[in-house]
Design a protein around this motif. Structure first.
Motif, PDB file in Angstrom:
ATOM      1  N   GLY A  55      -1.495  -4.635  -1.027  1.00  0.00           N
ATOM      2  CA  GLY A  55      -1.809  -4.566   0.177  1.00  0.00           C
ATOM      3  C   GLY A  55      -2.438  -4.966   1.451  1.00  0.00           C
ATOM      4  O   GLY A  55      -3.006  -4.160   2.329  1.00  0.00           O
TER       5      GLY A  55
ATOM      6  N   SER B  12       0.341   4.348  -2.391  1.00  0.00           N
ATOM      7  CA  SER B  12       0.241   5.860  -2.005  1.00  0.00           C
ATOM      8  C   SER B  12       1.385   6.318  -2.499  1.00  0.00           C
ATOM      9  O   SER B  12       1.400   7.496  -2.925  1.00  0.00           O
ATOM     10  CB  SER B  12       0.460   5.500  -0.721  1.00  0.00           C
ATOM     11  OG  SER B  12       0.876   5.394   0.124  1.00  0.00           O
TER      12      SER B  12
ATOM     13  N   SER C 153       0.571  -0.831   0.040  1.00  0.00           N
ATOM     14  CA  SER C 153       0.027  -0.349  -0.091  1.00  0.00           C
ATOM     15  C   SER C 153       0.822   0.963  -0.230  1.00  0.00           C
ATOM     16  O   SER C 153       0.314   2.051  -0.960  1.00  0.00           O
ATOM     17  CB  SER C 153      -0.939   0.125   0.732  1.00  0.00           C
ATOM     18  OG  SER C 153      -0.987  -0.827   2.291  1.00  0.00           O
TER      19      SER C 153
ATOM     20  N   GLY D 153      -8.138  -3.061  -4.199  1.00  0.00           N
ATOM     21  CA  GLY D 153      -7.300  -2.663  -2.970  1.00  0.00           C
ATOM     22  C   GLY D 153      -7.609  -1.512  -2.807  1.00  0.00           C
ATOM     23  O   GLY D 153      -6.601  -0.617  -2.150  1.00  0.00           O
ATOM     24  N   ASN D 154      -8.718  -0.990  -3.206  1.00  0.00           N
ATOM     25  CA  ASN D 154      -8.657   0.926  -4.170  1.00  0.00           C
ATOM     26  C   ASN D 154      -9.778   0.683  -4.470  1.00  0.00           C
ATOM     27  O   ASN D 154      -9.847   1.847  -4.723  1.00  0.00           O
ATOM     28  CB  ASN D 154      -7.581   1.171  -5.223  1.00  0.00           C
ATOM     29  CG  ASN D 154      -7.985   2.304  -4.606  1.00  0.00           C
ATOM     30  OD1 ASN D 154      -7.278   3.217  -4.175  1.00  0.00           O
ATOM     31  ND2 ASN D 154      -6.534   3.616  -6.553  1.00  0.00           N
TER      32      ASN D 154
END
Ligand SMILES: Nc1ncnc2c1ncn2[C@@H]1O[C@H](COP(=O)(O)OP(=O)(O)OP(=O)(O)O)[C@@H](O)[C@H]1O
Ligand SMILES: [Mg+2]
Lengths: 493, 322
Positions: B203, A76, A72, A101-102
């Motif tokens: 993630g 970012s 992550s 994931g987003n």
């Protein structure tokens, strides 16, 4: 400078995957990361994505030192990647895989399905992909999955987009579309790291290149200052002749024939024959039905109608083992999922399909097994770090070669290869081609699906050109021109 | 249309209807509104626990300790209520949930941090939590007359002639539905269960999700601890013994794949309803105890077979029919 890596090293239990590697990515450029299978390219990508941590070295992003502790963090920081292995969720929809994931959330914190759906729809339209956002990933073909992965990295709106062999299973048309996308990204001030074994294309689209060999930096420069042969020499450490070995064998009688194969919504009127010692190519756009035909010949899926003749006898293939018993073997395109057992060593994988040949009265003959696997390993240049290394920790290309070796060990009479050289480096590719040539000399007949025209033109005697589930024509390769084949395959003429 | 007919949830719903009609023919008393509302009340706890178990199963794990957790939480608040009958009921409910959550977190930590496989962990805590009940209660029971009136009153509350338990199950259904379908947390549970390796790349922090899933499972076990003792007005070492298997079969019947990443919230509820229905219906049609077990087993198996058979792969259309 957009991104700068200094002195990066990474070991896996003593395997030096990267040693003191420097890497510089210029602002607004397309950078090719090159190297043979196992050179360390994917490892470098995974470090940038926070999947692996480097043992030493520093990462500067926009001239500021950064650490990337997890995926992550990488996202970012504006880094997004298409990985070599599939990072897909079979049971989830296309939309969800794009946003995974987003997920976009509304102001109340709930996921905004409507907006995600619209964006996905728009993106897929822009990519001219014929994919429904609601479809589950497991219902898509390999190429379509690829497009979904590409969409995912586009949607993140990252500054740095990394593509680890994005073109491996695409055919020319899709590859060209991908390049348009990449060039557009560059126009939008993004930087791209591009990994591929297709050097002609690399030279065409990339600005800079970096070559790794055995985890070490060999050369980094602009593409203008080099050429294909030089790149290959950098990668292999020596000169490689990569001419496709024409097989000068005399083709014998017909050995295999299909008549009027038909499968609803998939293909129809499929008629062709294969002669002994012949290499018959199958060319077409991805999704033109080539794989589907082979799957049904091999008994993975069921035919609706049609007959299969082997040595002038009608044969019935209900399941793959029927085909294998007859001496027909299919090397699937989905090698990593279907072809190998990740938790076994390379040797065990290679010998898996020939256990009875390597045993005496049901007891395995270790010596025979080792002989077979080391011969194969050498022939196909499979790079392992130590002899018991599990197949799942090999580099992507070496996994591919392992599966190829497994099926070639069975020495079938008819071999069906589906994209046999995708994702493997130039040197190994010519090794595979050479090997195919030898096999044909020994009396094998081969059907080969390939999306690489040079491979078809170099290796095959005849080529079956397909478009949307139909055979457009069967051409003699010696008399056909590449324009003619491409035209047929795209439905023109 | 064909799509709807092949939908797992639809098939499950049809099976439930068929059983209901069949039993109704054999014993018309069974399909009166009163009797159906009783079945619903009776199944509510199962629904709640199946929904929370689903969260755990989605990430390729299982929580075998739910019934023991429920019993221990229930026993602890029952004991407290005998000493402090003056405390308001919401106090007990909250406490029960806190105890349950704590027990769930312990499971999560053992699995995520100490890396003890989930089967071993929850099989262990199944016995440990059950054993602790003997320890705290000295093996004694808490009887209905020992509970305060307040403690038991809530459970008898009715709305639209449906019980409190039923309405609570509806609320939990909505919460879990929203959680799993409309929050990032829920969607990441699906991705983690569907492909754990790939989830790493995007993630998703696996350990965090394991602990969260087990805490939620613990929370609802704790909640059901209160519900159980209040509904049956008794707390003993034996309550809900073996109930974890009923909960897990409800999930499996409901199409929640133990391979992870697959299953709908509606399916889970229907699975629980089917099992609740069978358990209530078989006695109503005068089937002997022995056959009841065998028949309910057979129906469950049948439901699962039909369920998996309909899970066919769709094929891509390559050719436009010409
Ligand atoms: N998890 C791991 N454990 C042990 N060794 C590993 C692991 N991952 C990679 N390696 C080793 O590190 C080396 C570099 O692998 P990497 O995947 O980076 O190669 P690559 O350049 O991407 O090759 P390819 O073109 O085949 O994809 C290989 O020798 C591989 O065997
Ligand atoms: Mg790689």
């Amino acid at each position: 400078m957009k991104l700068e890596l200094k002195n990066i090293s990474k070991n896996f239990h003593g395997v030096k995957a990267l040693q003191n590697v420097d890497f510089q990515l210029q602002e607004n450029s397309i950078h090719a990361l090159l190297g043979e299978n196992g050179a360390g390219k994917s490892t470098l990508v995974k470090i940038l994505c926070g999947v692996y941590q480097p043992d030493s070295g520093i990462i500067n992003l926009n001239n500021k030192q950064q650490s990337i502790p997890d995926p992550s963090a990488s996202l970012s920081l504006g880094i997004s990647a298409i990985h070599q292995e599939s990072v897909m969720f079979d049971e989830l929809s296309v939309t969800e895989n794009v946003f995974i994931g987003n997920h976009i959330t509304k102001s109340n914190g709930l996921v905004d399905w409507g907006l995600m759906q619209d964006k996905t729809n728009q993106l897929l339209k822009d990519l001219e992909a014929n994919i429904e956002p609601n479809e589950k990933i497991k219902d898509l073909s390999i190429a379509q999955r690829h497009i979904v992965q590409i969409s995912r990295s586009l949607i993140h709106d990252a500054d740095i987009v990394i593509m680890d062999e994005p073109t491996a299973s695409l055919s020319q048309k899709e590859i060209n579309e991908l390049y348009t996308i990449i060039r557009n990204l560059k126009k939008q001030d993004k930087s791209i790291i591009f990994i591929s074994h297709k050097l002609d294309e690399v030279i065409e689209v990339c600005d800079d290149f970096t070559v790794l060999r055995d985890g070490e930096l060999i050369k980094s420069d602009t593409i203008q200052n080099t050429n294909k042969d030089q790149l290959i020499t950098y990668m292999a450490g020596r000169e490689v002749n990569q001419i496709f070995p024409k097989n000068n064998v005399t083709i014998e009688n017909e050995i295999f024939e299909v008549r009027n194969l038909f499968k609803k919504t998939q293909f129809k009127d499929i008629n062709f024959n294969l002669r002994k010692k012949e290499i018959l190519g199958f060319y077409g756009l991805v999704g033109s039905g080539r794989t589907e035909i082979m799957k049904s010949i091999f008994g993975i899926t069921k035919l609706d109608e049609g007959e299969i003749l082997f040595k002038d006898q009608k044969i019935l293939i209900r399941k793959p083992s029927d085909a294998i018993d007859q001496g027909i073997v299919y090397l699937s395109e989905e090698r990593q999922q279907l072809g190998m057992t990740g938790l076994m060593s390379v040797k065990d994988n290679i010998n898996m399909a020939v256990m009875d040949r390597n045993s005496n009265f049901y007891v395995m003959n270790k010596l025979k097994e080792i002989k077979n696997s080391s011969a194969m390993q050498e022939k196909l240049n499979i790079k392992v770090s130590y002899w018991s290394q599990l197949t799942q920790s090999l580099s992507g290309g070496n996994q591919q070669k392992t599966v190829i070796a497994k099926w070639l060990s069975t020495k079938p009479e008819v071999l069906i290869l589906d994209e046999p050289t995708k994702g493997i480096d130039v040197r190994s590719k010519s090794a595979v081609h050479e090997f195919m040539g030898e096999l044909v000399e020994e009396g094998m007949s081969i059907m080969m699906i390939s999306s690489e025209l040079p491979e078809i033109l170099g290796m095959c005697d005849r080529v079956v050109v397909m478009y949307k589930g139909l055979i457009k024509d069967i051409l003699n390769v010696k008399e056909a021109s590449s324009e003619q084949i491409v035209k047929l395959a795209s439905g023109e003429s | 249309m064909k799509k709807i007919l092949l939908n797992r949830d639809f098939i499950l719903f049809s099976i439930i209807l068929i059983i209901l009609i069949a039993v109704g023919f054999a014993n018309p008393l069974f399909i009166t509104p009163k009797s159906i509302s009783d079945v619903l009340t009776d199944t509510s706890i199962l629904i709640i626990l199946a929904l929370s178990q689903m969260i755990v199963i989605l990430i390729r794990a299982i929580d075998l300790s739910v019934a023991s957790n429920l019993a221990l939480s229930g026993m602890l608040i029952s004991l407290l209520s005998t000493v402090h009958p003056e405390l308001p009921v919401y106090y007990f409910i909250a406490l029960s949930c806190v105890i349950g959550t704590t027990l769930g977190v312990l499971n999560g930590i053992s699995i995520a941090i100490l890396k003890v496989p989930f089967i071993v962990t929850t099989l262990g805590t199944l016995s440990i939590y059950r054993g602790l009940i003997y320890f705290v209660s000295d093996g004694k029971q808490v009887y209905s007359n020992e509970f305060s009136e307040d403690f038991l009153a809530l459970i008898h509350f009715k709305f639209l002639s449906l019980s409190f338990l039923f309405w609570l199950a509806v609320v939990v259904f909505i919460i879990i539905y929203v959680l799993l379908n409309h929050t990032r947390f829920g969607r990441n549970l699906y991705s983690l269960g569907g492909n754990p390796d790939a989830a790493k790349y995007i993630g998703v922090n696996e350990n965090k999700y394991i602990i969260m899933a087990y805490s939620l499972s613990g929370f609802f076990a704790g909640l059901c601890g209160y519900l159980w003792v209040a509904r049956y007005s008794v707390a003993s070492t034996q309550i809900a013994i073996g109930f974890e298997l009923t909960v897990i079969s409800a999930c499996v019947v409901g199409g929640i794949s133990v391979m992870g990443g697959v299953g709908t919230v509606l399916g889970c509820v229907l699975g629980a309803l089917l099992i609740g229905l069978i358990r209530n219906a078989l006695p109503a049609v005068d089937i002997s105890q022995f056959w009841q077990l065998a028949i309910s087993g057979a129906i469950i198996l049948l439901a699962i077979i039909i369920n998996t058979k309909t899970e066919q792969r769709k094929e891509k259309t390559i050719m436009v029919e010409n």
